[in-house]
Each structure stands twice: as C-alpha cells, then as structure tokens.
Design a protein around this motif. Structure first.
Motif, mmCIF file in Angstrom:
data_model
loop_
_atom_site.group_PDB
_atom_site.id
_atom_site.type_symbol
_atom_site.label_atom_id
_atom_site.label_comp_id
_atom_site.label_asym_id
_atom_site.label_seq_id
_atom_site.Cartn_x
_atom_site.Cartn_y
_atom_site.Cartn_z
ATOM 1 N N GLU A 3 3.706 18.437 -33.387
ATOM 2 C CA GLU A 3 4.911 17.670 -33.688
ATOM 3 C C GLU A 3 4.573 16.345 -34.357
ATOM 4 O OE1 GLU A 3 8.284 18.057 -33.498
ATOM 5 O OE2 GLU A 3 7.799 20.162 -33.204
ATOM 6 N N GLN A 4 3.481 15.726 -33.975
ATOM 7 C CA GLN A 4 3.104 14.453 -34.571
ATOM 8 C C GLN A 4 2.691 14.613 -36.030
ATOM 9 O OE1 GLN A 4 -0.009 12.867 -32.146
ATOM 10 N NE2 GLN A 4 1.372 12.212 -30.504
ATOM 11 N N ASN A 5 2.192 15.770 -36.390
ATOM 12 C CA ASN A 5 1.692 15.988 -37.751
ATOM 13 C C ASN A 5 2.556 16.950 -38.555
ATOM 14 O OD1 ASN A 5 -0.678 14.359 -37.462
ATOM 15 N ND2 ASN A 5 -1.463 15.946 -36.120
ATOM 16 N N ARG A 6 3.803 17.110 -38.173
ATOM 17 C CA ARG A 6 4.644 18.078 -38.877
ATOM 18 C C ARG A 6 5.001 17.640 -40.292
ATOM 19 N NH1 ARG A 6 10.254 17.449 -35.575
ATOM 20 N NH2 ARG A 6 10.451 15.213 -35.869
ATOM 21 N N HIS A 7 4.847 16.362 -40.606
ATOM 22 C CA HIS A 7 5.154 15.872 -41.953
ATOM 23 C C HIS A 7 4.020 16.119 -42.944
ATOM 24 C CE1 HIS A 7 2.778 12.721 -40.110
ATOM 25 N NE2 HIS A 7 2.447 12.339 -41.330
ATOM 26 N N VAL A 8 2.849 16.530 -42.486
ATOM 27 C CA VAL A 8 1.685 16.735 -43.356
ATOM 28 C C VAL A 8 1.906 17.989 -44.191
ATOM 29 C CG1 VAL A 8 -0.793 17.154 -43.399
ATOM 30 C CG2 VAL A 8 0.165 15.593 -41.708
ATOM 31 N N LEU A 17 -6.969 19.446 -39.606
ATOM 32 C CA LEU A 17 -6.233 19.360 -38.347
ATOM 33 C C LEU A 17 -6.349 20.652 -37.541
ATOM 34 C CD1 LEU A 17 -3.020 17.489 -39.513
ATOM 35 C CD2 LEU A 17 -4.841 16.582 -38.066
ATOM 36 N N LEU A 18 -6.269 21.782 -38.217
ATOM 37 C CA LEU A 18 -6.416 23.058 -37.525
ATOM 38 C C LEU A 18 -7.825 23.244 -36.980
ATOM 39 C CD1 LEU A 18 -4.325 25.439 -39.775
ATOM 40 C CD2 LEU A 18 -3.823 24.722 -37.444
ATOM 41 N N GLU A 45 2.538 11.525 -22.861
ATOM 42 C CA GLU A 45 3.944 11.874 -23.021
ATOM 43 C C GLU A 45 4.808 11.267 -21.921
ATOM 44 O OE1 GLU A 45 4.107 16.076 -23.048
ATOM 45 O OE2 GLU A 45 2.927 16.264 -24.867
ATOM 46 N N GLU A 46 4.272 11.148 -20.719
ATOM 47 C CA GLU A 46 5.077 10.738 -19.581
ATOM 48 C C GLU A 46 5.174 9.227 -19.407
ATOM 49 O OE1 GLU A 46 3.332 12.665 -16.268
ATOM 50 O OE2 GLU A 46 3.773 14.657 -17.010
ATOM 51 N N VAL A 47 4.132 8.495 -19.711
ATOM 52 C CA VAL A 47 4.086 7.068 -19.437
ATOM 53 C C VAL A 47 4.645 6.300 -20.628
ATOM 54 C CG1 VAL A 47 2.584 5.121 -18.929
ATOM 55 C CG2 VAL A 47 2.067 7.372 -17.982
ATOM 56 N N PRO A 48 5.724 5.529 -20.416
ATOM 57 C CA PRO A 48 6.230 4.722 -21.525
ATOM 58 C C PRO A 48 5.298 3.549 -21.801
ATOM 59 C CG PRO A 48 7.493 4.300 -19.538
ATOM 60 C CD PRO A 48 6.530 5.409 -19.224
ATOM 61 N N LYS A 49 5.277 3.101 -23.030
ATOM 62 C CA LYS A 49 4.425 1.992 -23.424
ATOM 63 C C LYS A 49 4.969 0.694 -22.830
ATOM 64 C CE LYS A 49 1.844 4.374 -26.226
ATOM 65 N NZ LYS A 49 0.485 4.650 -25.999
#
Length: 72
Positions: A3-8, A17-18, A45-49
C-alpha cells in the motif's frame, strides 16, 4: 508495504521492491529474523506518532520494548 508503494510505476523500481519483499519473506521463513523484527511490522500500524514534546519523551521510554534475554 504494498500500500505504501502503490504509486510506483517504474518497472525497475518495482523489480527492486519485489526482490526486497522476497528477501524479507525468505529471511522470515528461515527464522533468521527474531520476534522483535517481525513484530516491528505490526507496531508501526498500531502506534500513533507522538505529537508534543511530552508524548515524544514518553514514547522513547523502554516500557516492554527492547530485546528480551530469553535463553541467555
């Protein structure tokens, strides 16, 4: 990570990446990664910044985080 790299869109970057994802998968299967390495994926994913000074200070405290010395 997908999801983080879906724009590539560049094929060369996608190949790298693969390859990295396949290496992570193989290292996990071979048990070369310790529990803390694997759990790192889920805590991001769970801990907010933290936003403020005190929140950042409290986030750096070692409460249950850090290496365990099991088996030593």
């Amino acid at each position: 990570m997908f999801e983080q790299n879906r724009h590539v869109r560049d094929v060369a970057v996608l190949d790298v990446l693969l390859l990295k994802a396949q290496q992570e998968y193989q290292e996990t299967l071979n048990a070369w990664k310790q529990t803390s390495h694997v759990m790192k994926w889920f805590t991001e994913e769970e801990v907010p910044k933290p936003k403020g000074f005190l929140e950042k200070f409290y986030a750096t405290r070692d409460e249950g985080r850090g290496p365990t010395h099991e088996g030593l």
